[in-house]
Motif scaffolding. Structure first.
Motif, PDB file in Angstrom:
ATOM      1  N   THR A   1       0.828  -1.208   0.000  1.00  6.53           N
ATOM      2  CA  THR A   1       0.000   0.000   0.000  1.00  6.53           C
ATOM      3  C   THR A   1       0.858   1.253   0.000  1.00  6.53           C
ATOM      4  N   GLU A   2       1.829   1.310   0.900  1.00  8.61           N
ATOM      5  CA  GLU A   2       2.666   2.507   1.013  1.00  8.61           C
ATOM      6  C   GLU A   2       3.536   2.716  -0.229  1.00  8.61           C
ATOM      7  N   THR A   3       4.033   1.626  -0.784  1.00  7.77           N
ATOM      8  CA  THR A   3       4.871   1.735  -1.985  1.00  7.77           C
ATOM      9  C   THR A   3       4.067   2.205  -3.190  1.00  7.77           C
TER      10      THR A   3
ATOM     11  N   SER B   1       0.788   6.915   5.326  1.00  9.32           N
ATOM     12  CA  SER B   1       2.008   7.695   5.494  1.00  9.32           C
ATOM     13  C   SER B   1       2.365   8.357   4.171  1.00  9.32           C
ATOM     14  N   VAL B   2       2.896   7.588   3.234  1.00 14.50           N
ATOM     15  CA  VAL B   2       3.492   8.051   1.971  1.00 14.50           C
ATOM     16  C   VAL B   2       4.462   9.204   2.234  1.00 14.50           C
ATOM     17  N   ASN B   3       4.979   9.273   3.460  1.00 12.69           N
ATOM     18  CA  ASN B   3       5.817  10.386   3.889  1.00 12.69           C
ATOM     19  C   ASN B   3       6.601   9.976   5.136  1.00 12.69           C
ATOM     20  N   PRO B   4       7.880   9.638   4.994  1.00 10.59           N
ATOM     21  CA  PRO B   4       8.668   9.196   6.152  1.00 10.59           C
ATOM     22  C   PRO B   4       8.690  10.171   7.319  1.00 10.59           C
ATOM     23  N   ALA B   5       8.732  11.468   7.047  1.00  8.04           N
ATOM     24  CA  ALA B   5       8.771  12.459   8.125  1.00  8.04           C
ATOM     25  C   ALA B   5       7.453  12.471   8.892  1.00  8.04           C
TER      26      ALA B   5
ATOM     27  N   SER C   1       6.278   5.874  20.718  1.00 11.38           N
ATOM     28  CA  SER C   1       7.183   4.772  21.078  1.00 11.38           C
ATOM     29  C   SER C   1       6.476   3.434  20.832  1.00 11.38           C
ATOM     30  N   GLY C   2       6.796   2.402  21.587  1.00 10.05           N
ATOM     31  CA  GLY C   2       6.122   1.116  21.464  1.00 10.05           C
ATOM     32  C   GLY C   2       6.110   0.574  20.050  1.00 10.05           C
ATOM     33  N   LYS C   3       4.964   0.053  19.633  1.00 10.96           N
ATOM     34  CA  LYS C   3       4.834  -0.559  18.315  1.00 10.96           C
ATOM     35  C   LYS C   3       5.012   0.454  17.195  1.00 10.96           C
ATOM     36  N   ALA C   4       4.587   1.682  17.425  1.00  8.62           N
ATOM     37  CA  ALA C   4       4.733   2.712  16.390  1.00  8.62           C
ATOM     38  C   ALA C   4       6.197   2.899  16.026  1.00  8.62           C
ATOM     39  N   LEU C   5       7.071   2.877  17.015  1.00  2.00           N
ATOM     40  CA  LEU C   5       8.504   3.045  16.770  1.00  2.00           C
ATOM     41  C   LEU C   5       9.103   1.779  16.157  1.00  2.00           C
ATOM     42  N   GLN C   6       8.630   0.621  16.603  1.00  2.37           N
ATOM     43  CA  GLN C   6       9.117  -0.649  16.058  1.00  2.37           C
ATOM     44  C   GLN C   6       8.763  -0.798  14.588  1.00  2.37           C
ATOM     45  N   GLN C   7       7.626  -0.279  14.198  1.00  3.81           N
ATOM     46  CA  GLN C   7       7.148  -0.419  12.820  1.00  3.81           C
ATOM     47  C   GLN C   7       7.549   0.742  11.923  1.00  3.81           C
ATOM     48  N   LEU C   8       8.286   1.693  12.462  1.00  2.81           N
ATOM     49  CA  LEU C   8       8.657   2.886  11.698  1.00  2.81           C
ATOM     50  C   LEU C   8       9.453   2.547  10.444  1.00  2.81           C
ATOM     51  N   TRP C   9      10.226   1.472  10.494  1.00  2.00           N
ATOM     52  CA  TRP C   9      11.096   1.118   9.364  1.00  2.00           C
ATOM     53  C   TRP C   9      10.305   1.034   8.047  1.00  2.00           C
ATOM     54  N   LEU C  10       9.090   0.478   8.120  1.00  2.00           N
ATOM     55  CA  LEU C  10       8.306   0.298   6.897  1.00  2.00           C
ATOM     56  C   LEU C  10       7.952   1.649   6.278  1.00  2.00           C
ATOM     57  N   PHE C  11       7.675   2.628   7.127  1.00  2.00           N
ATOM     58  CA  PHE C  11       7.249   3.937   6.637  1.00  2.00           C
ATOM     59  C   PHE C  11       8.426   4.830   6.248  1.00  2.00           C
ATOM     60  N   LEU C  12       9.628   4.347   6.537  1.00  2.00           N
ATOM     61  CA  LEU C  12      10.824   4.991   6.004  1.00  2.00           C
ATOM     62  C   LEU C  12      11.209   4.369   4.662  1.00  2.00           C
ATOM     63  N   VAL C  13      11.044   3.056   4.563  1.00  2.00           N
ATOM     64  CA  VAL C  13      11.503   2.318   3.388  1.00  2.00           C
ATOM     65  C   VAL C  13      10.493   2.335   2.239  1.00  2.00           C
ATOM     66  N   ALA C  14       9.248   1.931   2.514  1.00  2.46           N
ATOM     67  CA  ALA C  14       8.257   1.770   1.444  1.00  2.46           C
ATOM     68  C   ALA C  14       7.995   3.060   0.664  1.00  2.46           C
ATOM     69  N   PRO C  15       7.750   4.208   1.311  1.00  2.00           N
ATOM     70  CA  PRO C  15       7.548   5.436   0.530  1.00  2.00           C
ATOM     71  C   PRO C  15       8.779   5.831  -0.281  1.00  2.00           C
ATOM     72  N   THR C  16       9.966   5.564   0.271  1.00  2.00           N
ATOM     73  CA  THR C  16      11.193   5.868  -0.469  1.00  2.00           C
ATOM     74  C   THR C  16      11.305   5.013  -1.718  1.00  2.00           C
ATOM     75  N   VAL C  17      10.991   3.727  -1.592  1.00  2.00           N
ATOM     76  CA  VAL C  17      11.006   2.824  -2.743  1.00  2.00           C
ATOM     77  C   VAL C  17       9.988   3.289  -3.784  1.00  2.00           C
ATOM     78  N   GLY C  18       8.788   3.624  -3.337  1.00  2.00           N
ATOM     79  CA  GLY C  18       7.760   4.100  -4.261  1.00  2.00           C
ATOM     80  C   GLY C  18       8.172   5.372  -4.974  1.00  2.00           C
ATOM     81  N   GLY C  19       8.827   6.278  -4.242  1.00  2.00           N
ATOM     82  CA  GLY C  19       9.286   7.531  -4.843  1.00  2.00           C
ATOM     83  C   GLY C  19      10.373   7.315  -5.877  1.00  2.00           C
TER      84      GLY C  19
END
Length: 236
Positions: free
Chosen positions: A138-140, A185-189, A199-217
């Motif tokens: 979805t994010e990509t 997201s579609v936006n890592p920032a 924190s918690g799960k949001a921070l653990q899952q942050l990697w996807l929202f850094l990587v997937a939008p970048t790949v899509g871009g």
């Protein structure tokens, strides 16, 4: 520095207004005026529209590291400017989340949950409970489509006076589909700021929202340069 400050303010506005709409008066609102999924979608989209016309002439209104990286790959921004933009975007998103946290802390019903402050996520317990594959795809794909719209509307063949509106409405459409899956997201920032505080799960899952939008871009930049830019040039 004016360009970087514009990007900081623009990203701050996007995260503060978009996530603010979701947190203060969104789907989980206990008040009588919950705006729901459509309202949140328009909050993010309209934030982009107003910022496009406010800071677009200064910085181009990227307010999104995925856009900046995509423009860098397409050769439309210099490396040093791209680095400055990305730093400013992450700072702006973090400041917006900190202000939103301070505001929400003033509510007696506020609880800092796993995905607080409008943080993105997926899986069990997050909105539609979609899995990692669904979230990544979805994010990509959404970022890919978003960037294709941006590339054409901001090109010399697009309508510059309508570009901000077209881009903002595209973001509305993306949110209407993706909110139940990842919160959109579609936006890592945009993902980084809330995750730092939630924190918690949001921070653990942050990697996807850094990587997937970048790949899509990046895929959008390669597609635009390799396929559509030349086709549009010929047709014009």
């Amino acid at each position: 520095m004016k360009k970087y400050l514009a990007e900081l303010i623009g990203t701050f506005s996007l995260v503060f207004l978009g996530c603010g709409a979701a947190v203060v008066s969104g789907i989980s609102s206990t008040g009588p005026a919950g705006i729901g999924l459509a309202g949140i979608s328009f909050a993010f989209g309209l934030a982009v529209v107003v910022m496009a016309y406010a800071i677009g002439p200064i910085s181009g209104c990227h307010i999104n590291p995925a856009i900046t990286i995509s423009m860098l790959v397409a050769g439309k921004i210099k490396t040093d400017d791209a680095v400055g933009y990305i730093i400013a975007q992450f700072v702006g998103a973090t400041l917006a989340s900190s202000v939103l946290y301070l505001i929400q802390s003033g509510s007696p019903t506020f609880v800092m949950g796993e995905w607080a402050l409008g943080a993105n996520g997926w899986g069990q317990g997050y909105l539609g409970n979609y899995n990692t594959t669904s979230a990544f795809l979805t994010e990509t794909i959404m970022t890919f489509l978003f960037l294709l719209v941006i590339f054409h509307t901001t090109s010399k063949w697009g309508n510059s006076t309508m570009a901000g509106l077209a881009i903002g409405l595209t973001l509305v459409l993306i949110h209407l589909v993706a909110i139940p899956i990842t919160g959109t997201s579609v936006n890592p920032a945009r993902s980084f700021g809330p995750a730092i505080f939630a924190s918690g799960k949001a921070l653990q899952q942050l990697w996807l929202f850094l990587v997937a939008p970048t790949v899509g871009g990046i895929l959008a930049a390669l597609t635009w340069k390799g396929v559509f830019e030349s086709a549009v040039r010929v047709n014009k």
